[in-house]
Design a protein around this motif. Sequence first.
Motif, PDB file in Angstrom:
ATOM      1  N   ARG A  41       0.659  -1.176   0.262  1.00  0.00           N
ATOM      2  CA  ARG A  41      -0.100  -0.151  -0.139  1.00  0.00           C
ATOM      3  C   ARG A  41       0.864   1.116  -0.016  1.00  0.00           C
ATOM      4  N   SER A  42       0.440   2.275  -0.804  1.00  0.00           N
ATOM      5  CA  SER A  42       1.416   3.422  -1.037  1.00  0.00           C
ATOM      6  C   SER A  42       0.585   4.447  -1.641  1.00  0.00           C
ATOM      7  N   SER A  43       1.044   5.677  -1.296  1.00  0.00           N
ATOM      8  CA  SER A  43       0.335   6.795  -2.096  1.00  0.00           C
ATOM      9  C   SER A  43       1.132   6.991  -3.482  1.00  0.00           C
ATOM     10  N   VAL A  44       2.087   6.261  -3.913  1.00  0.00           N
ATOM     11  CA  VAL A  44       2.908   6.147  -4.863  1.00  0.00           C
ATOM     12  C   VAL A  44       2.423   4.831  -5.650  1.00  0.00           C
ATOM     13  N   VAL A  45       1.945   4.582  -6.558  1.00  0.00           N
ATOM     14  CA  VAL A  45       1.534   3.513  -7.466  1.00  0.00           C
ATOM     15  C   VAL A  45       2.504   3.409  -8.706  1.00  0.00           C
ATOM     16  N   PRO A  46       3.543   2.484  -8.822  1.00  0.00           N
ATOM     17  CA  PRO A  46       4.422   2.313  -9.972  1.00  0.00           C
ATOM     18  C   PRO A  46       3.709   1.718 -11.099  1.00  0.00           C
ATOM     19  N   SER A  47       4.485   1.891 -12.294  1.00  0.00           N
ATOM     20  CA  SER A  47       3.867   1.354 -13.539  1.00  0.00           C
ATOM     21  C   SER A  47       4.098  -0.089 -13.561  1.00  0.00           C
ATOM     22  N   LEU A  48       3.069  -0.667 -14.252  1.00  0.00           N
ATOM     23  CA  LEU A  48       3.242  -2.044 -14.605  1.00  0.00           C
ATOM     24  C   LEU A  48       4.531  -2.390 -15.061  1.00  0.00           C
ATOM     25  N   GLY A  49       4.996  -3.437 -14.751  1.00  0.00           N
ATOM     26  CA  GLY A  49       6.323  -3.873 -15.393  1.00  0.00           C
ATOM     27  C   GLY A  49       7.579  -3.115 -14.927  1.00  0.00           C
ATOM     28  N   MET A  62      15.223  -6.487  -1.690  1.00  0.00           N
ATOM     29  CA  MET A  62      14.998  -7.260  -2.797  1.00  0.00           C
ATOM     30  C   MET A  62      14.947  -6.334  -4.240  1.00  0.00           C
ATOM     31  N   GLU A  63      14.657  -7.009  -5.135  1.00  0.00           N
ATOM     32  CA  GLU A  63      14.222  -6.366  -6.472  1.00  0.00           C
ATOM     33  C   GLU A  63      13.059  -7.229  -6.815  1.00  0.00           C
ATOM     34  N   ALA A  64      12.054  -6.286  -7.437  1.00  0.00           N
ATOM     35  CA  ALA A  64      10.598  -6.864  -7.584  1.00  0.00           C
ATOM     36  C   ALA A  64      10.162  -6.186  -8.816  1.00  0.00           C
ATOM     37  N   GLN A  65       9.418  -6.851  -9.563  1.00  0.00           N
ATOM     38  CA  GLN A  65       8.880  -6.307 -10.454  1.00  0.00           C
ATOM     39  C   GLN A  65       7.181  -6.179 -10.101  1.00  0.00           C
ATOM     40  N   VAL A  66       6.767  -4.973 -10.766  1.00  0.00           N
ATOM     41  CA  VAL A  66       5.208  -4.783 -10.367  1.00  0.00           C
ATOM     42  C   VAL A  66       4.396  -5.537 -11.626  1.00  0.00           C
ATOM     43  N   ILE A  67       3.614  -6.284 -10.994  1.00  0.00           N
ATOM     44  CA  ILE A  67       2.658  -7.158 -11.788  1.00  0.00           C
ATOM     45  C   ILE A  67       1.183  -6.727 -11.689  1.00  0.00           C
ATOM     46  N   GLU A  68       0.814  -5.697 -10.770  1.00  0.00           N
ATOM     47  CA  GLU A  68      -0.476  -5.364 -10.776  1.00  0.00           C
ATOM     48  C   GLU A  68      -0.722  -3.999 -10.022  1.00  0.00           C
ATOM     49  N   GLY A  69      -1.361  -3.267 -10.555  1.00  0.00           N
ATOM     50  CA  GLY A  69      -1.660  -1.580  -9.935  1.00  0.00           C
ATOM     51  C   GLY A  69      -2.971  -1.434  -9.411  1.00  0.00           C
TER      52      GLY A  69
END
Length: 191
Positions: A41-49, A62-69
């Motif tokens: 949860r965050s006020s900033v929502v990164p882009s998919l991918g 860790m490094e993580a990829q955004v898969i859903e927003g």
Amino acid sequence: MGESLTATQTRLILPALCWSRYRADFYAVTADLSVTGLRFRSSVVPSLGEILSCSIRHAGSMEAQVIEGGKEQFITRVIRAEAPLPVIVRRLLDLAAEQNGAEVPQRVHPRFVPDSPDILVTMSCGTRIPARLLNVSASGAALRIDIRLEPGTQITLGRTPATVARCFDDGIGAAFLQPLPAEDLGPHVLL
């Protein structure tokens, strides 16, 4: 916060600092962990991918990829971590158990019993010890072995590098350094 979790989700509330090559640092809070990924949860929502670096208190980096927003939340899938992924997942599940006051499911990948359970465990010094596989999954294996190995010990199961993740009577649970490919999984597995 009153939303209910599905059976595959485990509530986990930890502060995190996230950033990427193209985005300034921002704060987020983990919300839950599931087989899909880690929800923030965050006020900033990164882009998919988008690939994020995340430092999660008590869990590590860790490094993580955004898969859903969505609105003020996003889900990531971990790509790389400072420790083997099964070790990170175990740490997160242990933290969730502490927070939720109950045991949480520990199975991340389905387990199966191999057709050929006999295996050689190679120590970092080159010593080989016979062992017997109890079960195997994409992320690790449980095996009976006649010597005591401490958690964190680097070993090789057959040809598969692993780390001792836990100990139990007459055996160990080992986390593979890299998950096994899906096509290699099943009773026919050869480590």
